[in-house]
Design an enzyme around this catalytic site. Structure first.
Site, mmCIF file in Angstrom:
data_model
loop_
_atom_site.group_PDB
_atom_site.id
_atom_site.type_symbol
_atom_site.label_atom_id
_atom_site.label_comp_id
_atom_site.label_asym_id
_atom_site.label_seq_id
_atom_site.Cartn_x
_atom_site.Cartn_y
_atom_site.Cartn_z
ATOM 1 N N LYS A 116 -9.065 2.161 -2.495
ATOM 2 C CA LYS A 116 -9.344 1.562 -1.187
ATOM 3 C C LYS A 116 -10.765 1.901 -0.760
ATOM 4 O O LYS A 116 -11.189 3.063 -0.821
ATOM 5 C CB LYS A 116 -8.333 2.074 -0.160
ATOM 6 C CG LYS A 116 -8.375 1.392 1.191
ATOM 7 C CD LYS A 116 -7.208 1.868 2.056
ATOM 8 C CE LYS A 116 -7.123 1.143 3.382
ATOM 9 N NZ LYS A 116 -5.932 1.582 4.164
ATOM 10 N N CYS A 141 -5.245 -3.171 2.202
ATOM 11 C CA CYS A 141 -5.113 -3.230 3.668
ATOM 12 C C CYS A 141 -6.452 -3.436 4.379
ATOM 13 O O CYS A 141 -6.956 -4.538 4.463
ATOM 14 C CB CYS A 141 -4.391 -1.985 4.177
ATOM 15 S SG CYS A 141 -3.553 -2.256 5.779
ATOM 16 N N GLU A 165 0.835 -1.199 0.000
ATOM 17 C CA GLU A 165 0.000 0.000 0.000
ATOM 18 C C GLU A 165 0.874 1.255 0.000
ATOM 19 O O GLU A 165 1.846 1.352 0.757
ATOM 20 C CB GLU A 165 -0.894 -0.033 1.248
ATOM 21 C CG GLU A 165 -1.760 1.201 1.451
ATOM 22 C CD GLU A 165 -2.557 1.141 2.745
ATOM 23 O OE1 GLU A 165 -3.517 1.906 2.886
ATOM 24 O OE2 GLU A 165 -2.213 0.306 3.619
#
Length: 582
Positions: free
Chosen positions: A116, A152, A41
């Site tokens: 994300k 994540c 990330e």
């Protein structure tokens, strides 16, 4: 298809340097026949970039660097790179101007971007400050394989595993519904001890539940107070681990996706750590090494008191930077015992580090003479004791300034919690190495270090704790035994238990009440402390956000009809030593 994980250690803001690390990993991967390379990330800028993201020129430079990287990558290799993308609709819907994104680079082009979806705002995370959440499930097709992309936190919302939902959507479930063949996750997940076992257990549950292989690529390295442990891994559809990268160091490993069975095949498995102490040691060593290196320090200095805290920090520093780059300074006062000096010198000899000795007796006399008229008619007390600590702090800062050394603070978490430390004295420093390590864990780590041969002198492990700021002083004049104190602090800080709950667990109510008040009243000290390496899920760092000026006292509200005694405020040098077990 061969897929590789580039477990890199980025420097925050070093866009050219981070791009070069990705490029070198890509070249190695391509030479090994890899088709898809995963990076962590925000791998291009390093995680967490924090308010650098508010600088438009930084974001623009990142975009230019990404385009240049795409041009430089080997042909026939697809690479997923962590970056940021502009939210072009922000002016319409009032959202944030950026997405936390993954860019797919292939054939010299930026082919796709994936955003994300779940943005954490707890503990050290504050992603809604910068990012807009992605709204769509993310996947792409490579060589007839549909690959779902998550970032994540997108993994951390399986309501069946947790028994609750923290967000309204589960990106893994959405990808499974779309029928992807493989799910990849690009992470920058900070270390806390025991977290890797949780990651593997959680992803095993998801892999089995959705019958999808999952590859997890994690960042490694220390960035300020945060440590990233790497330990990237992959699971097949049965939830079995097919590969695992090394912990606390960079790595590049590949795993094969078998197109016939639509699953991952067994690859390299790095060994797991034998104990929590070994794992924590590796984390702290990496944290010190990277903090010094990324802040452009090559040498460090610390005070050696002859106690266990400074002994552990010295051992960590020598392991991180080399014995030739660590200077320990002994600063005995008239109250220092002979064993304090001899123990400190024995430790230095065991570690092979350099020492200097600077007695502070004459400096103490100078302060006494200067303050004599003002302090006339008063008794010797905390003010005079703390002068000793502040003299030592000034000497260490002078050495650090003169020679360009990084000063390491040696206070532990137990002391930081209750304020058993001196502002502008033993709290001085650029990095608080063990500020998230409770005193009892300090002893456990030192005993682990001594498992094969003596590194920490035995007397350091067995003598009574004392700051040695006045004759006959021991820590238990001011504090409960550390095994009691640490259990109370664990319940209070980590488990958010009330005073009544802690007492019900078997602790004395007066001790509990006093500890709670000491924690609250020490907040102003912690706010002025140097960054401390985080190894637990509740550290006194960027994730700790308590007010200083506050009238909330937990014990007062727990026992509203009782008169709670005001604790003796402790503000001592509190160097190290082992609590007697009563």
């Amino acid at each position: 298809m061969k897929i590789a994980i580039a477990q890199i250690n980025p420097i925050i803001g070093d866009l050219p340097g981070n791009a070069q690390k990705i490029l070198e990993a890509a070249q190695r991967a391509a030479s090994g026949g890899v088709r898809l390379l995963l990076t962590p990330e925000l791998s291009l800028c390093g995680y967490p970039p924090r308010d650098l993201l508010l600088n438009p020129s930084f974001v623009e430079a990142m975009n230019i660097t990404l385009q240049n990287l795409a041009q430089d990558l080997p042909p026939n290799l697809a690479v997923l790179v962590g970056t940021v993308e502009q939210n072009l609709n922000a002016h319409i819907n009032g959202g944030k101007t950026l997405f936390n994104s993954i860019a797919l680079l292939e054939n010299s082009k930026i082919k796709q971007a994936f955003h994300k979806r779940l943005l954490p705002t707890y503990d050290v995370f504050d992603e809604r400050r910068y990012f807009e959440a992605g709204l769509e499930a993310n996947y792409f097709t490579l060589d007839n394989i549909d690959i779902g992309v998550t970032i994540c936190e997108d993994l951390w919302n399986d309501e069946e595993f947790w028994g609750k939902r923290s967000y309204t959507v589960n990106p893994i479930a959405d990808l499974a519904t779309l029928g992807v063949d493989l799910i990849v996750n690009l992470s920058a997940s900070p270390y806390t001890f025991g977290k890797q076992q949780l990651r593997e257990k959680m992803l095993k549950y998801s892999a089995v539940r959705f019958e999808k292989p999952i590859i997890y690529a994690n960042q490694v390295g220390g960035n300020d107070d945060l440590i990233f442990d790497g330990r990237s891994f992959a699971l097949n559809r049965q939830g079995e681990i097919m590969c695992r990268a090394r912990g606390f160091e960079t790595d590049l490993l590949a795993v094969e996706f078998d197109e016939a069975v639509r699953d991952l095949q067994l690859s390299y498995l790095a060994a797991v750590y034998e104990s929590e102490d070994e794992e924590i040691w590796q984390a702290l060593v990496l944290g010190v090494r990277d903090y010094a290196r990324k802040c452009r320090f090559s040498k460090v200095v610390l005070g050696l008191s002859g106690g266990i805290d400074s002994a552990l920090v010295a051992a960590i520093a020598t392991a991180a930077l080399g014995q030739e780059n660590v200077l320990g300074v002994l600063m005995p006062s008239p109250y220092s015992s002979e064993h304090s000096i001899s123990d400190a010198l024995a430790l230095a000899e065991n570690l092979g580090m350099k020492t200097d000795t600077l007695p502070i007796g004459q400096l103490m006399q100078g302060f006494d003479q200067t303050l004599a008229n003002l302090f006339a008619g008063t008794e010797f007390g905390l003010a005079e004791e703390n002068i000793q600590s502040r003299i030592r702090g000034n000497l260490l800062m002078a050495i650090a300034n003169k020679f360009g050394y990084l000063l390491l603070s040696t206070g532990n978490k137990s002391e930081m919690a209750v304020g058993y430390c001196t502002l502008y004295g033993d709290m001085n420093g650029g990095l608080a190495v063990i500020a998230d390590v409770p005193k009892t864990r300090v002893y456990s780590l030192c005993q682990w270090l001594n498992r094969n041969n003596e590194i920490i002198p035995q007397n350091v492990l067995t003598k009574a704790p004392s700051a040695e700021l006045k004759p006959g002083q021991v820590d238990q004049d001011s504090l409960p035994p550390y095994e009691i104190l640490d259990d109370i602090l664990q319940r209070l800080i980590h488990h958010h238990q009330s005073a009544a709950q802690i007492v019900a667990a078997g602790h004395d109510s007066l001790i509990v009440d006093r500890v709670i008040q000491m924690v609250a009243r020490a907040e102003f000290k912690r706010r002025q402390a140097p960054p401390g390496l985080k190894i637990t899920d509740r550290a006194f760092g960027t994730g700790w956000r308590m007010p200083i000026a506050s009238n909330w006292v937990a014990v007062k509200n727990a026992y509203p009809t009782q008169t709670i005694p005001t604790p003796t405020l402790v503000c001592s040098d509190a160097q190290d030593a082992h609590p007697q077990i009563n």
